[in-house]
Scaffold this active site. Sequence first.
Site, PDB file in Angstrom:
ATOM      1  CD  GLU A 278      -2.866  -1.286   2.303  1.00 16.04           C
ATOM      2  OE1 GLU A 278      -3.963  -1.810   2.116  1.00 16.04           O
ATOM      3  OE2 GLU A 278      -2.496  -0.901   3.418  1.00 16.04           O
TER       4      GLU A 278
ATOM      5  CB  CYS B 143       2.885   7.630   2.943  1.00 13.63           C
ATOM      6  SG  CYS B 143       3.399   6.526   4.246  1.00 13.63           S
TER       7      CYS B 143
ATOM      8  CB  CYS C 161       7.011  -4.426   9.297  1.00 12.28           C
ATOM      9  SG  CYS C 161       8.367  -3.634  10.192  1.00 12.28           S
TER      10      CYS C 161
ATOM     11  CB  CYS D 243       5.808  -1.455  16.662  1.00 13.66           C
ATOM     12  SG  CYS D 243       7.477  -1.023  16.153  1.00 13.66           S
TER      13      CYS D 243
ATOM     14  CB  CYS E  17       2.533  -0.994  13.990  1.00 19.82           C
ATOM     15  SG  CYS E  17       2.718  -0.889  12.208  1.00 19.82           S
TER      16      CYS E  17
ATOM     17  CB  CYS F 109       0.460   6.860  11.149  1.00 23.46           C
ATOM     18  SG  CYS F 109       1.003   8.393  10.479  1.00 23.46           S
TER      19      CYS F 109
HETATM   20  N1  SAH Z   1       8.870   1.274  10.058  1.00 32.02           N
HETATM   21  C1  SAH Z   1       9.166   2.654  10.038  1.00 32.02           C
HETATM   22  C2  SAH Z   1       8.386   3.340   8.978  1.00 32.02           C
HETATM   23  C3  SAH Z   1       6.882   3.221   9.159  1.00 32.02           C
HETATM   24  S1  SAH Z   1       6.383   4.727   9.746  1.00 32.02           S
HETATM   25  C4  SAH Z   1       8.959   3.265  11.394  1.00 32.02           C
HETATM   26  O1  SAH Z   1       8.361   2.622  12.240  1.00 32.02           O
HETATM   27  O2  SAH Z   1       9.434   4.368  11.599  1.00 32.02           O
HETATM   28  C5  SAH Z   1       4.975   4.371  10.577  1.00 32.02           C
HETATM   29  C6  SAH Z   1       4.814   5.402  11.681  1.00 32.02           C
HETATM   30  O3  SAH Z   1       3.505   5.239  12.189  1.00 32.02           O
HETATM   31  C7  SAH Z   1       5.768   5.165  12.854  1.00 32.02           C
HETATM   32  O4  SAH Z   1       6.210   6.380  13.394  1.00 32.02           O
HETATM   33  C8  SAH Z   1       4.903   4.450  13.866  1.00 32.02           C
HETATM   34  O5  SAH Z   1       5.355   4.710  15.169  1.00 32.02           O
HETATM   35  C9  SAH Z   1       3.553   5.017  13.566  1.00 32.02           C
HETATM   36  N2  SAH Z   1       2.442   4.114  13.856  1.00 32.02           N
HETATM   37  C10 SAH Z   1       2.413   2.779  13.756  1.00 32.02           C
HETATM   38  N3  SAH Z   1       1.191   2.312  14.096  1.00 32.02           N
HETATM   39  C11 SAH Z   1       0.441   3.380  14.424  1.00 32.02           C
HETATM   40  C12 SAH Z   1      -0.918   3.561  14.802  1.00 32.02           C
HETATM   41  N4  SAH Z   1      -1.746   2.538  14.911  1.00 32.02           N
HETATM   42  N5  SAH Z   1      -1.349   4.809  15.019  1.00 32.02           N
HETATM   43  C13 SAH Z   1      -0.529   5.877  14.861  1.00 32.02           C
HETATM   44  N6  SAH Z   1       0.746   5.776  14.467  1.00 32.02           N
HETATM   45  C14 SAH Z   1       1.238   4.542  14.250  1.00 32.02           C
HETATM   46 FE1  SF4 Z   2       7.371  -1.943  11.386  1.00 30.37          FE
HETATM   47 FE2  SF4 Z   2       5.086  -0.763  12.101  1.00 30.37          FE
HETATM   48 FE3  SF4 Z   2       7.134  -0.839  13.819  1.00 30.37          FE
HETATM   49 FE4  SF4 Z   2       7.301   0.734  11.660  1.00 30.37          FE
HETATM   50  S1  SF4 Z   2       5.837   0.952  13.354  1.00 30.37           S
HETATM   51  S2  SF4 Z   2       8.872  -0.664  12.458  1.00 30.37           S
HETATM   52  S3  SF4 Z   2       6.143  -0.503  10.171  1.00 30.37           S
HETATM   53  S4  SF4 Z   2       6.008  -2.621  13.022  1.00 30.37           S
END
Ligand code: SAH
Ligand code: SF4
Length: 358
Positions: free
Chosen positions: A84, A97, A104, A108, A111, A330
């Site tokens: 996506e 984006c 991934c 986290c 996420c 995000c």
């Molecule tokens: N993997 C990289 C790039 C993805 S960015 C990273 O983690 O930096 C995705 C961003 O969205 C990250 O800053 C993460 O902390 C944030 N994110 C992930 N899940 C989220 C959610 N459910 N709500 C808001 N932000 C989220």
């Molecule tokens: Fe991976 Fe989501 Fe963590 Fe970014 S926020 S490193 S996409 S698991």
Amino acid sequence: MTLDDALAFAEAQGWPKFRGEQIWRWVHDKGVRTFAEMTNLAASVRDELPALATLGSLTVAEVQTSRDGTRKLRLVTRDGQSIESVLIPDGEKTTQCISSQVGCAVDCQFCATAKMGLKRNLDAGEIVDQVYLARRLLAEQEPDRKLTNLVYMGMGEPLHNYDNMVKSLRILCDDKGAKLSQRRITVSTSGLVPKLEKLGKEDVRPNLAVSLNAPNDEVRDMIMPINRKWNIGKLMAALKAYPLEQRRRITFEYVLLAGVNDSLRDAAQLAKLLRGVKCKVNIIPWNPHPEAPYERPAPAVIDAFQAECRRLGLPTYLRTPRGDDIDAACGQLANRSNGSPIVPLRVRREPPPPPPVE
Ligand code: SAH
Ligand code: SF4
């Protein structure tokens, strides 16, 4: 292929090098997707090319448009994987984006992409093709709008796919090709310390965003398992050593989770941690998705957190969710439009109504 790869490709065919550059420019500057359109090549060369090379790595499977104008593109790779990418209009600016991996591995807890696990890395062609398809879509649907900014914040951890990510930057920023400005590109990472050190030494210089999400190891260990490998101390040491260009600063992303990292004490700890670092903080109130046990803090809590950070001298901004009605915000990218089961959203429990007054 980078431009250098294209020159080598031409040489390998026994062609003059400039033919490699001609072909490369058609793809990366003009954005054509068939060899037949390369009208300054001899017809015999155009006919020969399809047997030697392929053009375009992705196809558009679906475009969803949010009520705020954000578009989510579902793109399919040659081997049938869905990824996506999101196009976000913001006044004059349009930010795309893009994804760097299918899924991934970082896991986290908050996420949605994490729940997919890692399927595979995207190659450099699949990374850049997201940009070219988005440009095409804009040219067709909104010719006055140009893609201005690019963020590696879609699915995947870009620094886990380091070589392809750097190669994609080289291709996109080449002034004979797509001509994107490095100043308008941001790579976001969960904090892979050795790769951050390596990135600092590259000739490509994107902006850096770091998903910090917690002011201390106790909370970060819990929500981002990667912290157990590279904790906040190691991460901050790498960032303080990171060679920042003039007038640039690191962006810290901070996903706000109710009751987890949203207290005024957390804000104070965050401000203390980042004191002296050239940075700004983007607060992202958690965007709900079905698979995680979190809640978005109440608006008053979000405002108080931001105000406390600012009061303590930390430049802190609130990111308003974009495209959340189509799961494009995000942390919501997880191919749910692709037939994955949807678990009902956990409903925020309200306190019981007060007893009736007698
Ligand atoms: N993997 C990289 C790039 C993805 S960015 C990273 O983690 O930096 C995705 C961003 O969205 C990250 O800053 C993460 O902390 C944030 N994110 C992930 N899940 C989220 C959610 N459910 N709500 C808001 N932000 C989220
Ligand atoms: Fe991976 Fe989501 Fe963590 Fe970014 S926020 S490193 S996409 S698991």
